[in-house]
Design a protein around this motif. Structure first.
Motif, PDB file in Angstrom:
ATOM      1  N   LYS A  80      24.377  27.361 101.075  1.00  0.00           N
ATOM      2  CA  LYS A  80      23.343  26.742 100.737  1.00  0.00           C
ATOM      3  C   LYS A  80      22.391  25.880 101.669  1.00  0.00           C
ATOM      4  CE  LYS A  80      25.254  26.237  96.016  1.00  0.00           C
ATOM      5  NZ  LYS A  80      26.620  26.285  95.527  1.00  0.00           N
ATOM      6  N   SER A  81      22.870  25.934 102.875  1.00  0.00           N
ATOM      7  CA  SER A  81      21.948  25.312 103.739  1.00  0.00           C
ATOM      8  C   SER A  81      20.930  26.208 104.064  1.00  0.00           C
ATOM      9  CB  SER A  81      22.701  25.027 105.079  1.00  0.00           C
ATOM     10  OG  SER A  81      22.852  26.255 105.916  1.00  0.00           O
ATOM     11  N   ASP A  82      20.762  27.564 103.680  1.00  0.00           N
ATOM     12  CA  ASP A  82      19.645  28.578 103.834  1.00  0.00           C
ATOM     13  C   ASP A  82      18.926  28.280 102.575  1.00  0.00           C
ATOM     14  OD1 ASP A  82      17.908  30.577 103.859  1.00  0.00           O
ATOM     15  OD2 ASP A  82      19.478  31.897 105.035  1.00  0.00           O
ATOM     16  N   ASN A  83      17.658  27.393 102.619  1.00  0.00           N
ATOM     17  CA  ASN A  83      16.864  27.351 101.371  1.00  0.00           C
ATOM     18  C   ASN A  83      16.194  28.536 101.089  1.00  0.00           C
ATOM     19  OD1 ASN A  83      17.514  24.576 101.601  1.00  0.00           O
ATOM     20  ND2 ASN A  83      15.582  23.949 102.710  1.00  0.00           N
ATOM     21  N   MET A  89      18.469  33.571  95.593  1.00  0.00           N
ATOM     22  CA  MET A  89      19.693  33.774  94.679  1.00  0.00           C
ATOM     23  C   MET A  89      19.529  33.035  93.241  1.00  0.00           C
ATOM     24  SD  MET A  89      22.691  33.750  97.250  1.00  0.00           S
ATOM     25  CE  MET A  89      24.018  34.193  96.194  1.00  0.00           C
ATOM     26  N   ALA A  90      18.758  31.826  93.279  1.00  0.00           N
ATOM     27  CA  ALA A  90      18.514  31.292  91.911  1.00  0.00           C
ATOM     28  C   ALA A  90      17.777  32.013  91.147  1.00  0.00           C
ATOM     29  CB  ALA A  90      17.997  29.935  92.323  1.00  0.00           C
ATOM     30  N   VAL A  91      16.537  32.578  91.639  1.00  0.00           N
ATOM     31  CA  VAL A  91      15.739  33.719  90.819  1.00  0.00           C
ATOM     32  C   VAL A  91      16.646  35.011  90.479  1.00  0.00           C
ATOM     33  CG1 VAL A  91      13.950  35.444  91.092  1.00  0.00           C
ATOM     34  CG2 VAL A  91      13.758  32.831  92.132  1.00  0.00           C
ATOM     35  N   TRP A  92      17.489  35.271  91.007  1.00  0.00           N
ATOM     36  CA  TRP A  92      18.498  36.568  90.803  1.00  0.00           C
ATOM     37  C   TRP A  92      19.155  36.016  89.799  1.00  0.00           C
ATOM     38  CZ3 TRP A  92      23.342  37.366  94.284  1.00  0.00           C
ATOM     39  CH2 TRP A  92      24.136  38.546  93.697  1.00  0.00           C
ATOM     40  N   PHE A  93      20.065  34.986  89.745  1.00  0.00           N
ATOM     41  CA  PHE A  93      21.081  34.634  88.728  1.00  0.00           C
ATOM     42  C   PHE A  93      20.460  34.218  87.505  1.00  0.00           C
ATOM     43  CE2 PHE A  93      24.226  35.013  91.634  1.00  0.00           C
ATOM     44  CZ  PHE A  93      25.531  34.879  91.221  1.00  0.00           C
ATOM     45  N   GLU A  94      19.145  33.718  87.494  1.00  0.00           N
ATOM     46  CA  GLU A  94      18.623  33.571  86.074  1.00  0.00           C
ATOM     47  C   GLU A  94      18.485  34.579  85.535  1.00  0.00           C
ATOM     48  OE1 GLU A  94      17.285  30.870  84.512  1.00  0.00           O
ATOM     49  OE2 GLU A  94      18.161  29.868  86.165  1.00  0.00           O
ATOM     50  N   ASN A  95      18.650  35.938  85.682  1.00  0.00           N
ATOM     51  CA  ASN A  95      18.415  36.927  85.017  1.00  0.00           C
ATOM     52  C   ASN A  95      20.099  37.071  84.243  1.00  0.00           C
ATOM     53  OD1 ASN A  95      16.097  38.115  85.426  1.00  0.00           O
ATOM     54  ND2 ASN A  95      16.758  37.903  87.574  1.00  0.00           N
ATOM     55  N   TYR A  96      21.274  36.690  84.900  1.00  0.00           N
ATOM     56  CA  TYR A  96      22.667  36.606  84.205  1.00  0.00           C
ATOM     57  C   TYR A  96      22.877  35.763  82.818  1.00  0.00           C
ATOM     58  CZ  TYR A  96      24.251  39.501  88.302  1.00  0.00           C
ATOM     59  OH  TYR A  96      24.228  40.472  89.063  1.00  0.00           O
ATOM     60  N   SER A 120      28.197  30.605  92.824  1.00  0.00           N
ATOM     61  CA  SER A 120      27.381  29.836  94.210  1.00  0.00           C
ATOM     62  C   SER A 120      26.543  29.293  93.794  1.00  0.00           C
ATOM     63  CB  SER A 120      27.527  31.210  94.959  1.00  0.00           C
ATOM     64  OG  SER A 120      26.869  32.277  94.496  1.00  0.00           O
ATOM     65  N   ILE A 121      25.787  29.510  92.687  1.00  0.00           N
ATOM     66  CA  ILE A 121      24.477  29.084  92.167  1.00  0.00           C
ATOM     67  C   ILE A 121      24.497  28.105  90.939  1.00  0.00           C
ATOM     68  CG2 ILE A 121      22.186  29.729  91.444  1.00  0.00           C
ATOM     69  CD1 ILE A 121      22.825  30.670  94.153  1.00  0.00           C
ATOM     70  N   LYS A 122      25.512  28.263  90.048  1.00  0.00           N
ATOM     71  CA  LYS A 122      25.243  27.613  88.766  1.00  0.00           C
ATOM     72  C   LYS A 122      26.204  26.473  88.939  1.00  0.00           C
ATOM     73  CE  LYS A 122      22.293  29.885  86.657  1.00  0.00           C
ATOM     74  NZ  LYS A 122      21.058  29.406  86.417  1.00  0.00           N
ATOM     75  N   SER A 123      25.977  25.502  88.035  1.00  0.00           N
ATOM     76  CA  SER A 123      26.880  24.331  88.189  1.00  0.00           C
ATOM     77  C   SER A 123      28.386  24.550  87.696  1.00  0.00           C
ATOM     78  CB  SER A 123      26.300  23.240  87.179  1.00  0.00           C
ATOM     79  OG  SER A 123      26.601  23.684  85.850  1.00  0.00           O
TER      80      SER A 123
END
Length: 152
Positions: A80-83, A89-96, A120-123
């Protein structure tokens, strides 16, 4: 697949999961996943393979295969330190469809790290992954500990 184990020492970590995609989002998933994979390939030598395959029989279901040279490589792939990586990954995970927990199998020296069992992305409100876990080197394992740099 990187044939030399990414020149990283093991033990490796393998993940085979199934995940549901939001209806109509398979193409977007593929495009955004390719962006993430390109970043992983450039930045993290120990990511040996990442692929997603649509299920032939169940609509909106995909099979996700990830192979890492070691636990360090797994952690780096969700750093998560790599913005830029986190945003991709957030864009990718929006599809799940994250209302349905993903499931599958995880093979590692140890699966006790909580990071292996949560998104790794979602709350933390995202349903917990339903993973069967298998530990290299423990009683009941058939065969030898995988050596990703052996090259044979």
């Amino acid at each position: 697949m990187k044939p030399d184990g990414g020149r990283e020492e093991g033990p490796p970590l393998f993940g085979f999961t199934t995940r549901y995609v939001k209806p109509g989002q398979i193409q977007n998933l593929g495009t955004s996943f390719e962006t993430v994979c390109d970043m992983w390939h450039q930045k993290i030598p120990g990511i040996l393979m990442a692929a997603v395959f649509p299920d032939d029989n169940t609509p909106n279901l995909v099979h996700d295969l990830r192979i890492f040279a070691n636990h360090k490589s797994y952690l780096a792939h969700v750093d998560k330190s790599d913005n830029l990586l986190t945003e991709a990954m957030a864009v990718w995970f929006e599809n799940y469809d994250t209302s349905i927990p993903f499931s599958g199998q995880l093979y590692a020296a140890s699966t006790k790290d909580e990071a292996l069992h949560t998104s790794s992305i979602k709350s933390s409100t995202t349903p917990r992954a339903q993973l069967e876990t298998f530990h290299f080197g423990e009683n009941g394992m058939l065969g030898q500990m995988p050596n990703m740099t052996r090259n044979d």
